[in-house]
Design a protein around this motif. Structure first.
Motif: not given
Length: 108
Positions: A20-21, A24, A88, A91, A94-95
């Motif tokens: 994930l990260s 990103e 989640k 995430k 991040w968004d």
């Protein structure tokens, strides 16, 4: 001022970090046109620990991922820490970062 580098302090075993990260951070690197480095806490050890201790969300058992922007003038800004709950949530944050006015100002 545009950063010169992005640093991600992470762990390969952490679902908030990898993939994930990592992904990103790659996106951020491309958006901003600056390189990034990955500091795995199990391999980078002191370098990762020092970055968190000096600029991040430090604790004896600190959370990962943590993201730092390093600027040409030597300034370091901590801009993100993951969460211990469901990935989640990380995430979603991040968004939120990518939509923030702060992030938009870095792109200009």
């Amino acid at each position: 001022m545009k950063p010169k580098e992005i640093s991600l302090v992470y762990a390969t075993w952490c679902p908030h970090c990898d993939p994930l990260s990592v992904e990103e951070t790659k996106k951020m690197s491309k958006d901003l046109g600056v390189p990034f480095r990955l500091l795995d806490i199990d391999k980078a050890g002191k370098e990762a620990d020092d970055l968190v201790k000096n600029y991040g969300d430090d604790a004896e058992d600190y959370l990962v991922p943590q993201v730092f922007l390093e600027f040409p003038d030597g300034r370091v800004e901590h801009i993100f820490t993951g969460f211990s709950e469901d990935p989640k949530i990380t995430k979603r944050h991040w968004d939120d970062l990518f939509r923030s006015n702060y992030y938009k100002s870095l792109k200009n």
